[in-house]
Design a protein around this motif. Structure first.
Motif, PDB file in Angstrom:
ATOM      1  N   VAL A 146       0.846  -1.202   0.000  1.00  0.00           N
ATOM      2  CA  VAL A 146       0.000   0.000   0.000  1.00  0.00           C
ATOM      3  C   VAL A 146       0.874   1.242   0.000  1.00  0.00           C
ATOM      4  O   VAL A 146       0.732   2.139  -0.830  1.00  0.00           O
ATOM      5  CB  VAL A 146      -0.955  -0.002   1.224  1.00  0.00           C
ATOM      6  N   LYS A 147       1.877   1.249   0.892  1.00  0.00           N
ATOM      7  CA  LYS A 147       2.782   2.424   0.981  1.00  0.00           C
ATOM      8  C   LYS A 147       3.615   2.538  -0.299  1.00  0.00           C
ATOM      9  O   LYS A 147       3.747   3.602  -0.904  1.00  0.00           O
ATOM     10  CB  LYS A 147       3.708   2.264   2.179  1.00  0.00           C
ATOM     11  N   ILE A 148       4.137   1.390  -0.753  1.00  0.00           N
ATOM     12  CA  ILE A 148       5.038   1.407  -1.908  1.00  0.00           C
ATOM     13  C   ILE A 148       4.303   1.881  -3.172  1.00  0.00           C
ATOM     14  O   ILE A 148       4.821   2.687  -3.948  1.00  0.00           O
ATOM     15  CB  ILE A 148       5.688   0.012  -2.091  1.00  0.00           C
ATOM     16  N   CYS A 149       3.063   1.454  -3.331  1.00  0.00           N
ATOM     17  CA  CYS A 149       2.313   1.852  -4.543  1.00  0.00           C
ATOM     18  C   CYS A 149       2.091   3.359  -4.605  1.00  0.00           C
ATOM     19  O   CYS A 149       2.127   3.971  -5.666  1.00  0.00           O
ATOM     20  CB  CYS A 149       0.975   1.119  -4.605  1.00  0.00           C
ATOM     21  N   LYS A 150       1.909   3.976  -3.434  1.00  0.00           N
ATOM     22  CA  LYS A 150       1.698   5.447  -3.430  1.00  0.00           C
ATOM     23  C   LYS A 150       2.943   6.126  -3.999  1.00  0.00           C
ATOM     24  O   LYS A 150       2.860   7.046  -4.817  1.00  0.00           O
ATOM     25  CB  LYS A 150       1.426   5.944  -2.010  1.00  0.00           C
ATOM     26  N   GLU A 151       4.110   5.668  -3.610  1.00  0.00           N
ATOM     27  CA  GLU A 151       5.360   6.292  -4.082  1.00  0.00           C
ATOM     28  C   GLU A 151       5.652   5.917  -5.538  1.00  0.00           C
ATOM     29  O   GLU A 151       6.156   6.727  -6.316  1.00  0.00           O
ATOM     30  CB  GLU A 151       6.513   5.899  -3.153  1.00  0.00           C
ATOM     31  N   GLU A 152       5.261   4.710  -5.948  1.00  0.00           N
ATOM     32  CA  GLU A 152       5.507   4.302  -7.347  1.00  0.00           C
ATOM     33  C   GLU A 152       4.715   5.212  -8.300  1.00  0.00           C
ATOM     34  O   GLU A 152       5.145   5.487  -9.425  1.00  0.00           O
ATOM     35  CB  GLU A 152       5.065   2.850  -7.586  1.00  0.00           C
ATOM     36  N   SER A 153       3.541   5.660  -7.851  1.00  0.00           N
ATOM     37  CA  SER A 153       2.723   6.507  -8.741  1.00  0.00           C
ATOM     38  C   SER A 153       3.488   7.790  -9.070  1.00  0.00           C
ATOM     39  O   SER A 153       3.502   8.248 -10.203  1.00  0.00           O
ATOM     40  CB  SER A 153       1.391   6.851  -8.076  1.00  0.00           C
ATOM     41  N   PHE A 154       4.180   8.323  -8.042  1.00  0.00           N
ATOM     42  CA  PHE A 154       5.027   9.529  -8.282  1.00  0.00           C
ATOM     43  C   PHE A 154       6.136   9.167  -9.274  1.00  0.00           C
ATOM     44  O   PHE A 154       6.422   9.906 -10.216  1.00  0.00           O
ATOM     45  CB  PHE A 154       5.588  10.024  -6.954  1.00  0.00           C
ATOM     46  N   HIS A 155       6.738   7.967  -9.089  1.00  0.00           N
ATOM     47  CA  HIS A 155       7.834   7.547  -9.976  1.00  0.00           C
ATOM     48  C   HIS A 155       7.346   7.496 -11.433  1.00  0.00           C
ATOM     49  O   HIS A 155       8.024   7.944 -12.358  1.00  0.00           O
ATOM     50  CB  HIS A 155       8.341   6.166  -9.566  1.00  0.00           C
ATOM     51  N   GLN A 156       6.174   6.923 -11.606  1.00  0.00           N
ATOM     52  CA  GLN A 156       5.667   6.745 -12.980  1.00  0.00           C
ATOM     53  C   GLN A 156       5.343   8.102 -13.604  1.00  0.00           C
ATOM     54  O   GLN A 156       5.705   8.378 -14.757  1.00  0.00           O
ATOM     55  CB  GLN A 156       4.409   5.858 -12.929  1.00  0.00           C
ATOM     56  N   ARG A 157       4.723   9.011 -12.830  1.00  0.00           N
ATOM     57  CA  ARG A 157       4.333  10.317 -13.381  1.00  0.00           C
ATOM     58  C   ARG A 157       5.560  11.153 -13.734  1.00  0.00           C
ATOM     59  O   ARG A 157       5.612  11.805 -14.766  1.00  0.00           O
ATOM     60  CB  ARG A 157       3.474  11.098 -12.383  1.00  0.00           C
ATOM     61  N   GLN A 158       6.570  11.100 -12.855  1.00  0.00           N
ATOM     62  CA  GLN A 158       7.756  11.926 -13.155  1.00  0.00           C
ATOM     63  C   GLN A 158       8.484  11.396 -14.388  1.00  0.00           C
ATOM     64  O   GLN A 158       9.012  12.147 -15.197  1.00  0.00           O
ATOM     65  CB  GLN A 158       8.673  12.026 -11.920  1.00  0.00           C
ATOM     66  N   GLY A 159       8.447  10.056 -14.549  1.00  0.00           N
ATOM     67  CA  GLY A 159       9.100   9.482 -15.735  1.00  0.00           C
ATOM     68  C   GLY A 159       8.386   9.885 -17.019  1.00  0.00           C
ATOM     69  O   GLY A 159       9.016  10.289 -18.005  1.00  0.00           O
ATOM     70  N   TYR A 160       7.052   9.842 -16.962  1.00  0.00           N
ATOM     71  CA  TYR A 160       6.271  10.196 -18.153  1.00  0.00           C
ATOM     72  C   TYR A 160       6.484  11.675 -18.504  1.00  0.00           C
ATOM     73  O   TYR A 160       6.595  12.041 -19.669  1.00  0.00           O
ATOM     74  CB  TYR A 160       4.784   9.918 -17.906  1.00  0.00           C
ATOM     75  N   GLU A 161       6.659  12.510 -17.455  1.00  0.00           N
ATOM     76  CA  GLU A 161       6.895  13.946 -17.701  1.00  0.00           C
ATOM     77  C   GLU A 161       8.241  14.155 -18.419  1.00  0.00           C
ATOM     78  O   GLU A 161       8.335  14.947 -19.366  1.00  0.00           O
ATOM     79  CB  GLU A 161       6.904  14.710 -16.371  1.00  0.00           C
ATOM     80  N   VAL A 162       9.257  13.400 -18.008  1.00  0.00           N
ATOM     81  CA  VAL A 162      10.577  13.504 -18.668  1.00  0.00           C
ATOM     82  C   VAL A 162      10.451  13.146 -20.142  1.00  0.00           C
ATOM     83  O   VAL A 162      10.907  13.869 -21.024  1.00  0.00           O
ATOM     84  CB  VAL A 162      11.610  12.577 -17.980  1.00  0.00           C
ATOM     85  N   VAL A 163       9.767  12.040 -20.424  1.00  0.00           N
ATOM     86  CA  VAL A 163       9.644  11.581 -21.826  1.00  0.00           C
ATOM     87  C   VAL A 163       8.786  12.567 -22.620  1.00  0.00           C
ATOM     88  O   VAL A 163       9.108  12.909 -23.769  1.00  0.00           O
ATOM     89  CB  VAL A 163       9.035  10.159 -21.889  1.00  0.00           C
ATOM     90  N   MET A 164       7.740  13.102 -21.983  1.00  0.00           N
ATOM     91  CA  MET A 164       6.858  14.056 -22.677  1.00  0.00           C
ATOM     92  C   MET A 164       7.647  15.304 -23.078  1.00  0.00           C
ATOM     93  O   MET A 164       7.558  15.786 -24.219  1.00  0.00           O
ATOM     94  CB  MET A 164       5.688  14.458 -21.766  1.00  0.00           C
ATOM     95  N   LYS A 165       8.491  15.799 -22.169  1.00  0.00           N
ATOM     96  CA  LYS A 165       9.297  16.996 -22.473  1.00  0.00           C
ATOM     97  C   LYS A 165      10.186  16.736 -23.696  1.00  0.00           C
ATOM     98  O   LYS A 165      10.318  17.565 -24.592  1.00  0.00           O
ATOM     99  CB  LYS A 165      10.189  17.339 -21.274  1.00  0.00           C
ATOM    100  N   LEU A 166      10.770  15.553 -23.739  1.00  0.00           N
ATOM    101  CA  LEU A 166      11.650  15.218 -24.874  1.00  0.00           C
ATOM    102  C   LEU A 166      10.825  15.036 -26.147  1.00  0.00           C
ATOM    103  O   LEU A 166      11.172  15.554 -27.219  1.00  0.00           O
ATOM    104  CB  LEU A 166      12.442  13.944 -24.558  1.00  0.00           C
TER     105      LEU A 166
END
Ligand code: 3HC
Length: 319
Positions: A154-174
């Motif tokens: 439960v705790k880990i999934c909350k933090e993974e969501s941040f990981h996934q969103r920040q990664g998608y933002e990096v790729v979107m910028k590129l």
């Protein structure tokens, strides 16, 4: 739950079928305990080894903001690893045993982390696809039958969501940047797409563990089901970015309501799992070096704990 082993196993299965959570002090089949130690410890190993490919870019992040986000993510992964080692320890497996099994090659970790990260775009693609695939699996694991593992998820999934969103933002910028930046994003996607699909494990008919793990509700969905959910969710994201999935067989199947996709290169998967990936040796050598460098911290912490215990004993004797 008392009685002969047969009725103990039957009682256990009925307990799990009743959607009850198994806790550390509950009776459990030895195979159930060993399966969980294997899976949870390998999950923890994946989190810890997974820090390496991303840490490779902390000193080279293109901005202070990007550096801060990457630092936070890598630190999160360390925390996830420690959390999961603690969950495995509730099953009686010493931390030292898990660490030596990792370093000796006896224990596995997710094969995805044995690939190199030659471009900044990889920091985005890993967050987007690797953490995205991990979330697909880990949300399912929030309902796993072993209590400490389910709660850790439960705790880990909350933090993974941040990981996934920040990664998608990096790729979107590129992808929305210069043609060179978009090409960098596509080149990274080409390298990470198929290894990300391999994260879900072998196909259901090839998986030696899935049937029993499904019966014991350790797994709630099969490897292929989770993989299909991930493809269905991710392809529209690729299209939104104007990038291309590196799979000429990918196409929407209206009758199935899912994307059909090409054949995974299982030879590559098993080759990397068996230690012959591009970075396997480097990853373990780095882990051994860091573990040895940190030995003094463990010795100091143990010495302090022993002193505290002795002091408590002395004051108890004096009282
Ligand atoms: N890499 C390496 N080994 C893998 C693998 C992969 N991607 N997928 C499967 N394997 C191994 C299994 O460990 C098993 O070997 P073992 O019996 O010696 O352990 C063998 O291949 C057969 O696979 P099965 O599907 O039968 O094994 P499981 O029932 O254990 O299912 C699994 C595999 C789906 C990975 C399951 O173990 C699981 O859900 N684990 C928890 C999640 C996890 O470990 N994810 C790894 C990534 S974590 C991550 O990415 C962190 C994020 O923050 C970046």
């Amino acid at each position: 739950m008392m009685g002969t082993n047969v009725s103990l196993e039957e009682n256990f299965q009925a307990y799990v079928d009743g959607e009850n959570k198994v806790e550390p002090k509950d009776w459990m089949p030895e195979k159930y305990r060993r399966t969980l130690i294997r899976q949870i410890s390998q999950h923890a190993h994946s989190e810890i080894i997974g820090m390496q490919p991303e840490a490779n870019w902390i000193t080279r992040a293109p901005s202070l903001r990007a550096k801060l986000i990457l630092l936070a993510k890598v630190q999160d992964e360390a925390g996830h690893g420690l959390y999961l080692y603690s969950a495995a320890e509730t099953l009686g497996e010493p931390r030292e045993t898990m660490i030596s099994d990792l370093q000796s090659g006896k224990a596995k970790y997710s094969s995805i982390f044995n690939y190199p990260t030659p471009s900044w775009a990889d920091m985005g693609t890993i967050g987007w696809l690797v953490d995205g695939a991990a979330i697909q699996n880990q949300v399912m694991l929030t309902r796993t039958s072993y209590g400490p593992y389910a709660r850790a998820m439960v705790k880990i999934c909350k933090e993974e969501s941040f990981h996934q969103r920040q990664g998608y933002e990096v790729v979107m910028k590129l992808a929305q940047g210069t043609p060179e930046q978009k090409a960098m994003a596509q080149e990274s996607l080409n390298r990470w797409w198929w290894p990300s699909l391999m994260m879900f494990g072998p196909s259901d008919d090839e998986s030696p563990n899935s049937a029993q793990s499904m019966k014991w509700k350790i797994k709630r969905k099969s490897n292929d089901t989770l993989r299909q959910e991930f493809v269905d969710k991710t392809v529209p994201q690729v299209e939104y970015l104007g990038l291309t999935v590196p799979d000429s067989d990918l196409k929407w199947n209206e009758a199935r309501g899912h994307y059909d996709f090409g054949v995974i290169n299982w030879d590559e998967f098993y080759n990397v799992v068996q230690g012959n990936g591009p970075c396997n040796k480097e990853r373990i050598a780095h882990h051994v070096e860091a573990h040895e460098e940190g030995a003094w911290v463990r010795e100091a912490a143990n010495a302090f704990a022993q002193k505290q215990a002795q002091r408590k004993k002395n004051t108890g004797a004096a009282a």
